[in-house]
Scaffold this active site. Structure first.
Site, PDB file in Angstrom:
ATOM      1  N   ASP A 190       0.872  -1.164   0.000  1.00  0.00           N
ATOM      2  CA  ASP A 190       0.000   0.000   0.000  1.00  0.00           C
ATOM      3  C   ASP A 190       0.908   1.213   0.000  1.00  0.00           C
ATOM      4  O   ASP A 190       1.825   1.323   0.815  1.00  0.00           O
ATOM      5  CB  ASP A 190      -0.938   0.000   1.210  1.00  0.00           C
ATOM      6  CG  ASP A 190      -2.127   0.897   0.929  1.00  0.00           C
ATOM      7  OD1 ASP A 190      -2.814   0.653  -0.080  1.00  0.00           O
ATOM      8  OD2 ASP A 190      -2.348   1.859   1.678  1.00  0.00           O
ATOM      9  N   SER A 191       0.667   2.087  -0.965  1.00  0.00           N
ATOM     10  CA  SER A 191       1.594   3.205  -1.105  1.00  0.00           C
ATOM     11  C   SER A 191       0.846   4.482  -1.440  1.00  0.00           C
ATOM     12  O   SER A 191      -0.339   4.455  -1.767  1.00  0.00           O
ATOM     13  CB  SER A 191       2.630   2.877  -2.179  1.00  0.00           C
ATOM     14  OG  SER A 191       2.009   2.280  -3.291  1.00  0.00           O
ATOM     15  N   ASP A 213       4.482   8.814 -11.379  1.00  0.00           N
ATOM     16  CA  ASP A 213       5.906   8.823 -11.753  1.00  0.00           C
ATOM     17  C   ASP A 213       6.313  10.009 -12.657  1.00  0.00           C
ATOM     18  O   ASP A 213       7.394  10.564 -12.466  1.00  0.00           O
ATOM     19  CB  ASP A 213       6.299   7.507 -12.436  1.00  0.00           C
ATOM     20  CG  ASP A 213       6.581   6.399 -11.428  1.00  0.00           C
ATOM     21  OD1 ASP A 213       6.713   6.706 -10.236  1.00  0.00           O
ATOM     22  OD2 ASP A 213       6.665   5.236 -11.851  1.00  0.00           O
ATOM     23  N   HIS A 248      10.672   4.513  -2.803  1.00  0.00           N
ATOM     24  CA  HIS A 248       9.966   4.049  -1.601  1.00  0.00           C
ATOM     25  C   HIS A 248       9.762   2.532  -1.653  1.00  0.00           C
ATOM     26  O   HIS A 248      10.027   1.816  -0.706  1.00  0.00           O
ATOM     27  CB  HIS A 248       8.625   4.784  -1.505  1.00  0.00           C
ATOM     28  CG  HIS A 248       7.813   4.750  -2.774  1.00  0.00           C
ATOM     29  ND1 HIS A 248       8.349   5.055  -3.995  1.00  0.00           N
ATOM     30  CD2 HIS A 248       6.518   4.394  -3.021  1.00  0.00           C
ATOM     31  CE1 HIS A 248       7.419   4.904  -4.929  1.00  0.00           C
ATOM     32  NE2 HIS A 248       6.306   4.509  -4.366  1.00  0.00           N
TER      33      HIS A 248
HETATM   34  P1  IMP Z   1      -2.476   1.668  -3.750  1.00  0.00           P
HETATM   35  O1  IMP Z   1      -1.183   1.369  -3.092  1.00  0.00           O
HETATM   36  O2  IMP Z   1      -2.953   0.564  -4.623  1.00  0.00           O
HETATM   37  O3  IMP Z   1      -3.516   2.154  -2.779  1.00  0.00           O
HETATM   38  O4  IMP Z   1      -2.264   2.849  -4.785  1.00  0.00           O
HETATM   39  C1  IMP Z   1      -1.443   3.905  -4.519  1.00  0.00           C
HETATM   40  C2  IMP Z   1      -1.487   4.921  -5.620  1.00  0.00           C
HETATM   41  O5  IMP Z   1      -0.382   5.785  -5.353  1.00  0.00           O
HETATM   42  C3  IMP Z   1      -1.273   4.368  -7.024  1.00  0.00           C
HETATM   43  O6  IMP Z   1      -2.456   4.238  -7.729  1.00  0.00           O
HETATM   44  C4  IMP Z   1      -0.412   5.433  -7.672  1.00  0.00           C
HETATM   45  O7  IMP Z   1      -1.241   6.403  -8.241  1.00  0.00           O
HETATM   46  C5  IMP Z   1       0.335   6.050  -6.515  1.00  0.00           C
HETATM   47  N1  IMP Z   1       1.666   5.435  -6.404  1.00  0.00           N
HETATM   48  C6  IMP Z   1       2.092   4.520  -5.500  1.00  0.00           C
HETATM   49  N2  IMP Z   1       3.358   4.158  -5.738  1.00  0.00           N
HETATM   50  C7  IMP Z   1       3.722   4.837  -6.831  1.00  0.00           C
HETATM   51  C8  IMP Z   1       4.916   4.855  -7.590  1.00  0.00           C
HETATM   52  O8  IMP Z   1       5.893   4.142  -7.344  1.00  0.00           O
HETATM   53  N3  IMP Z   1       4.910   5.689  -8.640  1.00  0.00           N
HETATM   54  C9  IMP Z   1       3.861   6.478  -8.974  1.00  0.00           C
HETATM   55  N4  IMP Z   1       2.721   6.481  -8.324  1.00  0.00           N
HETATM   56  C10 IMP Z   1       2.648   5.655  -7.258  1.00  0.00           C
END
Ligand code: IMP
Length: 184
Positions: A65-66, A142, A167
């Site tokens: 989760d990011s 990105d 990250h």
């Molecule tokens: P989740 O982790 O599926 O809730 O989604 C996190 C959202 O954060 C993603 O849809 C991306 O839009 C954004 N995100 C997370 N990590 C990255 C990355 O490494 N690059 C670009 N966008 C990111």
């Protein structure tokens, strides 16, 4: 060993495959929808998801989760990053940043691994939101994120380059180190 990565995001899978293959771990994508609760932190969202999945599928597995956090926008989109990416997109974030002097931002990633117990690994990378999108690699935000100390956005880097500083790369590093120690 083979490990299931539960996600619908092929970009995340590619990053994990490239990173973990050098540790002898083969990652495969498992698409299982799980609830992403509204919570104040990525950790809470990840933990809820893992526990929900653990009651339904056999482990071991992991998820990520990011999110993107912009201090000048009170850390928006943060835990709402996936929704904001789908609705406002990259250009929506650029619009919100119009005229904002402080363009600092950071990405955070939580990797949650389930093997009967929950193990959490996290990573963060600092940088800035660019004035315009650049590059065609990667995914999500990105094209508008330039990490500190670099003159290119994540979308202008190869997956290997991004992994070394990102990250997710940092969270994967903690995960890989742990796997090496614990899967002897
Ligand atoms: P989740 O982790 O599926 O809730 O989604 C996190 C959202 O954060 C993603 O849809 C991306 O839009 C954004 N995100 C997370 N990590 C990255 C990355 O490494 N690059 C670009 N966008 C990111």
């Amino acid at each position: 060993m083979r490990l299931a990565f539960i996600t619908s995001n092929p970009g995340k899978v590619e990053e994990a495959q490239i990173y973990l293959s050098s540790f002898g771990v083969e990652v495969y994508q498992l698409r299982v929808e799980y609830p992403e609760i509204q919570a104040d932190s990525l950790e809470e969202v990840a933990e809820y998801g893992v526990k929900w999945l653990a009651e339904r599928i056999a482990g071991p597995f992991f998820l990520d989760d990011s999110g993107l956090f912009i201090p000048a926008l009170k850390c928006f989109p943060g835990v709402y990053s996936a929704y904001v990416y789908k609705t406002l997109g990259v250009n929506g974030i650029l619009k919100l940043m119009n005229g904002v002097g402080d363009r600092r931002a950071y990405f955070k990633s939580i990797i949650a691994y389930w093997d009967g117990d929950l193990h959490i690994f996290e990573g963060r990378v600092d940088g800035i939101i660019t004035e315009e999108p650049k590059g065609s690699g990667g995914f999500g935000f990105d094209p508008i994120f330039r990490p500190s100390g670099f003159d290119r956005t994540f979308a202008e880097m190869t997956t290997g380059e991004k992994n070394r500083i990102s990250h997710r790369g940092r969270a994967l590093q903690g995960f890989a180190t742990w796997l090496k120690e614990n899967l002897k």
